[in-house]
Design a protein around this motif. Structure first.
Motif, PDB file in Angstrom:
ATOM      1  N   ASN A  10       0.932  -1.165  -0.111  1.00 16.44           N
ATOM      2  CA  ASN A  10       0.095   0.103  -0.038  1.00 16.44           C
ATOM      3  C   ASN A  10       0.882   1.392  -0.125  1.00 16.44           C
ATOM      4  OD1 ASN A  10      -2.720   1.412   0.187  1.00 16.44           O
ATOM      5  ND2 ASN A  10      -2.182   1.663   2.066  1.00 16.44           N
ATOM      6  N   SER A  11       2.108   1.338   0.780  1.00 18.84           N
ATOM      7  CA  SER A  11       2.855   2.328   0.892  1.00 18.84           C
ATOM      8  C   SER A  11       3.551   2.829  -0.437  1.00 18.84           C
ATOM      9  CB  SER A  11       3.823   2.342   1.937  1.00 18.84           C
ATOM     10  OG  SER A  11       4.664   1.385   1.670  1.00 18.84           O
ATOM     11  N   ASP A  12       3.830   1.530  -1.175  1.00 17.24           N
ATOM     12  CA  ASP A  12       4.343   1.917  -2.434  1.00 17.24           C
ATOM     13  C   ASP A  12       3.414   2.553  -3.582  1.00 17.24           C
ATOM     14  OD1 ASP A  12       6.641   0.712  -1.647  1.00 17.24           O
ATOM     15  OD2 ASP A  12       6.267  -1.220  -2.769  1.00 17.24           O
ATOM     16  N   TYR A  13       1.987   2.224  -3.525  1.00 19.52           N
ATOM     17  CA  TYR A  13       1.295   2.841  -4.533  1.00 19.52           C
ATOM     18  C   TYR A  13       0.269   3.912  -4.094  1.00 19.52           C
ATOM     19  CZ  TYR A  13       3.096  -1.303  -6.664  1.00 19.52           C
ATOM     20  OH  TYR A  13       3.916  -2.326  -7.258  1.00 19.52           O
ATOM     21  N   ASP A  14       0.290   4.201  -2.913  1.00 21.25           N
ATOM     22  CA  ASP A  14      -0.728   5.141  -2.361  1.00 21.25           C
ATOM     23  C   ASP A  14      -0.218   6.951  -2.562  1.00 21.25           C
ATOM     24  OD1 ASP A  14      -0.498   4.967   1.284  1.00 21.25           O
ATOM     25  OD2 ASP A  14       0.937   5.377  -0.173  1.00 21.25           O
ATOM     26  N   LYS A  15       0.720   6.951  -2.980  1.00 17.35           N
ATOM     27  CA  LYS A  15       1.409   8.306  -3.033  1.00 17.35           C
ATOM     28  C   LYS A  15       0.549   9.167  -4.499  1.00 17.35           C
ATOM     29  CE  LYS A  15       4.754   7.288  -0.451  1.00 17.35           C
ATOM     30  NZ  LYS A  15       4.253   7.462   1.257  1.00 17.35           N
ATOM     31  N   VAL A  16       0.664   8.362  -5.363  1.00 18.43           N
ATOM     32  CA  VAL A  16      -0.128   9.076  -6.382  1.00 18.43           C
ATOM     33  C   VAL A  16      -0.981   8.297  -7.400  1.00 18.43           C
ATOM     34  CG1 VAL A  16       0.118  10.203  -8.900  1.00 18.43           C
ATOM     35  CG2 VAL A  16       1.755  10.817  -7.102  1.00 18.43           C
ATOM     36  N   ARG A  17      -2.195   8.443  -7.640  1.00 20.68           N
ATOM     37  CA  ARG A  17      -3.157   7.393  -8.391  1.00 20.68           C
ATOM     38  C   ARG A  17      -2.420   6.494  -9.665  1.00 20.68           C
ATOM     39  NH1 ARG A  17      -7.086  10.718  -9.450  1.00 20.68           N
ATOM     40  NH2 ARG A  17      -7.867  10.784  -7.375  1.00 20.68           N
ATOM     41  N   GLN A  48     -18.380  -1.481 -11.774  1.00 21.78           N
ATOM     42  CA  GLN A  48     -18.206  -0.456 -10.651  1.00 21.78           C
ATOM     43  C   GLN A  48     -18.586  -1.019  -9.312  1.00 21.78           C
ATOM     44  OE1 GLN A  48     -16.806   2.886 -10.868  1.00 21.78           O
ATOM     45  NE2 GLN A  48     -15.856   1.605 -12.587  1.00 21.78           N
ATOM     46  N   GLY A  49     -17.896  -1.038  -8.302  1.00 18.74           N
ATOM     47  CA  GLY A  49     -18.514  -1.579  -7.071  1.00 18.74           C
ATOM     48  C   GLY A  49     -17.375  -1.594  -5.919  1.00 18.74           C
ATOM     49  N   VAL A  50     -17.564  -2.128  -4.541  1.00 21.88           N
ATOM     50  CA  VAL A  50     -16.916  -2.130  -3.640  1.00 21.88           C
ATOM     51  C   VAL A  50     -15.453  -3.029  -3.741  1.00 21.88           C
ATOM     52  CG1 VAL A  50     -18.472  -1.349  -1.977  1.00 21.88           C
ATOM     53  CG2 VAL A  50     -18.120  -3.856  -2.348  1.00 21.88           C
ATOM     54  N   ASN A  51     -15.778  -3.902  -4.734  1.00 23.02           N
ATOM     55  CA  ASN A  51     -14.541  -4.798  -4.798  1.00 23.02           C
ATOM     56  C   ASN A  51     -13.517  -4.335  -5.830  1.00 23.02           C
ATOM     57  OD1 ASN A  51     -15.974  -6.960  -3.338  1.00 23.02           O
ATOM     58  ND2 ASN A  51     -16.889  -7.565  -5.117  1.00 23.02           N
ATOM     59  N   PHE A  52     -13.765  -3.102  -6.248  1.00 27.21           N
ATOM     60  CA  PHE A  52     -12.958  -2.638  -7.325  1.00 27.21           C
ATOM     61  C   PHE A  52     -12.468  -1.326  -7.040  1.00 27.21           C
ATOM     62  CE2 PHE A  52     -16.151  -5.283  -9.320  1.00 27.21           C
ATOM     63  CZ  PHE A  52     -15.269  -6.311  -9.852  1.00 27.21           C
ATOM     64  N   PRO A  53     -11.318  -0.830  -7.413  1.00 27.78           N
ATOM     65  CA  PRO A  53     -10.844   0.564  -7.287  1.00 27.78           C
ATOM     66  C   PRO A  53     -12.039   1.459  -8.116  1.00 27.78           C
ATOM     67  CG  PRO A  53      -8.987  -0.593  -7.861  1.00 27.78           C
ATOM     68  CD  PRO A  53     -10.401  -1.509  -7.905  1.00 27.78           C
ATOM     69  N   ASP A  72      -7.657  -7.564  -8.274  1.00 33.56           N
ATOM     70  CA  ASP A  72      -6.552  -7.867  -7.469  1.00 33.56           C
ATOM     71  C   ASP A  72      -5.572  -6.687  -6.806  1.00 33.56           C
ATOM     72  OD1 ASP A  72      -4.101 -10.299  -7.086  1.00 33.56           O
ATOM     73  OD2 ASP A  72      -3.299  -8.301  -8.020  1.00 33.56           O
ATOM     74  N   MET A  73      -5.742  -5.665  -7.680  1.00 38.18           N
ATOM     75  CA  MET A  73      -5.152  -4.248  -7.345  1.00 38.18           C
ATOM     76  C   MET A  73      -5.802  -3.864  -5.932  1.00 38.18           C
ATOM     77  SD  MET A  73      -4.945  -2.387 -10.757  1.00 38.18           S
ATOM     78  CE  MET A  73      -4.383  -0.711 -10.172  1.00 38.18           C
ATOM     79  N   LYS A  74      -7.253  -3.791  -5.759  1.00 28.41           N
ATOM     80  CA  LYS A  74      -7.897  -3.722  -4.442  1.00 28.41           C
ATOM     81  C   LYS A  74      -7.345  -4.534  -3.655  1.00 28.41           C
ATOM     82  CE  LYS A  74     -11.191  -1.104  -2.326  1.00 28.41           C
ATOM     83  NZ  LYS A  74     -12.498  -1.011  -2.843  1.00 28.41           N
ATOM     84  N   GLN A  75      -7.604  -5.781  -3.819  1.00 30.89           N
ATOM     85  CA  GLN A  75      -7.357  -6.753  -2.564  1.00 30.89           C
ATOM     86  C   GLN A  75      -5.983  -6.742  -2.063  1.00 30.89           C
ATOM     87  OE1 GLN A  75      -8.986 -10.502  -3.900  1.00 30.89           O
ATOM     88  NE2 GLN A  75     -11.168  -9.565  -3.799  1.00 30.89           N
ATOM     89  N   VAL A  76      -5.279  -6.717  -2.965  1.00 35.07           N
ATOM     90  CA  VAL A  76      -3.580  -7.041  -2.584  1.00 35.07           C
ATOM     91  C   VAL A  76      -3.026  -5.854  -2.274  1.00 35.07           C
ATOM     92  CG1 VAL A  76      -1.413  -7.972  -3.466  1.00 35.07           C
ATOM     93  CG2 VAL A  76      -3.343  -9.239  -4.078  1.00 35.07           C
ATOM     94  N   TYR A  77      -3.107  -4.704  -3.037  1.00 33.87           N
ATOM     95  CA  TYR A  77      -2.411  -3.594  -2.863  1.00 33.87           C
ATOM     96  C   TYR A  77      -3.098  -2.420  -2.325  1.00 33.87           C
ATOM     97  CZ  TYR A  77       0.716  -5.610  -5.939  1.00 33.87           C
ATOM     98  OH  TYR A  77       1.504  -6.662  -6.683  1.00 33.87           O
ATOM     99  N   SER A  78      -4.373  -2.738  -1.814  1.00 36.66           N
ATOM    100  CA  SER A  78      -5.442  -1.652  -1.202  1.00 36.66           C
ATOM    101  C   SER A  78      -5.561  -0.316  -2.169  1.00 36.66           C
ATOM    102  CB  SER A  78      -4.959  -1.374   0.246  1.00 36.66           C
ATOM    103  OG  SER A  78      -4.852  -2.603   1.002  1.00 36.66           O
ATOM    104  N   ILE A  79      -5.251  -0.524  -3.331  1.00 35.54           N
ATOM    105  CA  ILE A  79      -5.606   0.515  -4.211  1.00 35.54           C
ATOM    106  C   ILE A  79      -7.144   0.899  -4.070  1.00 35.54           C
ATOM    107  CG2 ILE A  79      -5.305   1.446  -6.607  1.00 35.54           C
ATOM    108  CD1 ILE A  79      -2.858   0.020  -6.855  1.00 35.54           C
ATOM    109  N   GLU A  80      -7.292   2.337  -4.117  1.00 30.94           N
ATOM    110  CA  GLU A  80      -8.640   2.718  -3.844  1.00 30.94           C
ATOM    111  C   GLU A  80      -9.349   3.356  -4.893  1.00 30.94           C
ATOM    112  OE1 GLU A  80     -10.777   2.075  -1.490  1.00 30.94           O
ATOM    113  OE2 GLU A  80      -9.307   0.921  -0.355  1.00 30.94           O
ATOM    114  N   SER A  81      -8.192   3.988  -5.937  1.00 27.74           N
ATOM    115  CA  SER A  81      -8.819   4.657  -7.166  1.00 27.74           C
ATOM    116  C   SER A  81      -7.348   4.703  -8.040  1.00 27.74           C
ATOM    117  CB  SER A  81      -9.017   6.286  -6.768  1.00 27.74           C
ATOM    118  OG  SER A  81      -7.779   6.843  -6.292  1.00 27.74           O
ATOM    119  N   VAL A  82      -8.101   4.686  -9.323  1.00 23.60           N
ATOM    120  CA  VAL A  82      -6.966   4.534 -10.714  1.00 23.60           C
ATOM    121  C   VAL A  82      -7.546   5.403 -11.958  1.00 23.60           C
ATOM    122  CG1 VAL A  82      -6.451   2.223 -10.088  1.00 23.60           C
ATOM    123  CG2 VAL A  82      -8.368   2.585 -11.785  1.00 23.60           C
ATOM    124  N   ASN A  83      -6.666   5.543 -12.552  1.00 21.31           N
ATOM    125  CA  ASN A  83      -6.939   6.181 -13.926  1.00 21.31           C
ATOM    126  C   ASN A  83      -6.687   4.934 -14.981  1.00 21.31           C
ATOM    127  OD1 ASN A  83      -6.896   8.919 -12.760  1.00 21.31           O
ATOM    128  ND2 ASN A  83      -4.675   8.690 -12.995  1.00 21.31           N
TER     129      ASN A  83
END
Length: 270
Positions: free
Chosen positions: A30-37, A149-154, A119-130
């Motif tokens: 999570n800390s690796d990826y949450d700096k910028v979307r 779209q939904g809670v299982n996906f960023p 997988d991005m949501k579950q493994v890396y806790s990524i909440e939003s993407v482009n």
């Protein structure tokens, strides 16, 4: 006794603080990826890792806009493999998605893209993407946006379609050569394209559509049909007036590079 009592209280306090730190400390991924979307790059019909390969190399090494951090490789049976390049701790993160079966239908390919985002949501806790999609990659990404779209996906914040023929490919010669599920979906007025138009588009996503006058596959008229799907207030359109800029040339164009930069990151990258 008093001194012992103070030591005990202090020890308990340290334990509580330590436990709290564990609760609120993000995991390494999570800390690796949450700096910028993060931004996903999705290739089109018959595309490979090379489709966005040069563009992402330019982004990383020429412009220093960020790092290519993960390649997701979806096998023909839908199994998702990934290659973590251990980059992107302080800069925008680029994630490339590659489909082994690059001629599957819109519906099937969108379901594979959904597996990647899940997988991005579950493994890396990524909440939003482009998401950036070239050609059919833009259409498949739109199908994903309407279906998954939904809670299982960023949450998707910004979406860019590059040379995506949302009204289909008008050349009959094209379909004499290409005969597979994806080609069937790319035919004008196919059931897949009709279904794509029928459902509402999410109201929280900003969209950029890029076309070229030199594109003989996704001609501007077909690209512009996205207007019938995305509300005007959410859509920006850019047409590059260059008769030499072909369909596959769009992801090799520095002009396109800078349109992507302006839309996604201009306010962030100095």
């Amino acid at each position: 006794m008093k001194k012992k009592h103070i030591i005990t209280i202090t020890s308990i306090g340290l334990i509580i603080l330590g436990f709290a730190a564990l609760l609120y400390m993000p995991n390494k991924a999570n800390s690796d990826y949450d700096k910028v979307r993060p931004t996903l790059f999705v290739h089109g019909y018959k595309g490979t890792i090379n489709s966005f390969g040069n563009m992402l190399n330019r982004f990383e090494y020429d412009y220093h806009w960020g790092n290519k951090a993960i390649v997701y490789y979806v096998k023909q049976n839908g199994v998702v493999q990934k290659y973590n390049l251990s980059k992107g701790k302080k800069e925008p993160v680029f994630i490339q998605v590659v489909f082994e079966d690059n001629r599957a239908s819109f519906e099937v390919t969108a379901s594979w893209l959904a597996k990647v985002l899940e997988d991005m949501k579950q493994v890396y806790s990524i909440e939003s993407v482009n998401i950036v999609g070239h050609s059919m990659g833009g259409i498949v990404s739109l199908e994903y946006l309407k279906q998954f779209q939904g809670v299982n996906f960023p949450t998707v914040r910004k979406f860019i379609a590059i040379g995506s023929p949302f009204d289909g490919i008008y050349s009959e010669e094209y379909f004499k050569i290409n005969r597979d599920p994806a080609a069937a979906d790319l035919h004008p007025d196919s059931p897949a394209l009709q279904y794509l138009r029928e459902r509402p588009f999410p109201d929280h996503i900003e969209v950029l559509s890029i076309a070229s006058t030199g594109d003989a596959i996704a001609v501007p008229e077909s690209v512009h049909s996205l207007r019938n799907i995305v509300p005007e207030a959410q859509l920006q359109e850019k047409v590059i007036h260059n008769d030499q800029l072909s369909h596959s040339g769009l992801h090799e164009s520095r002009k396109v590079d800078h349109l992507i930069y302006k839309f996604l990151w201009q306010d962030h990258i100095q």
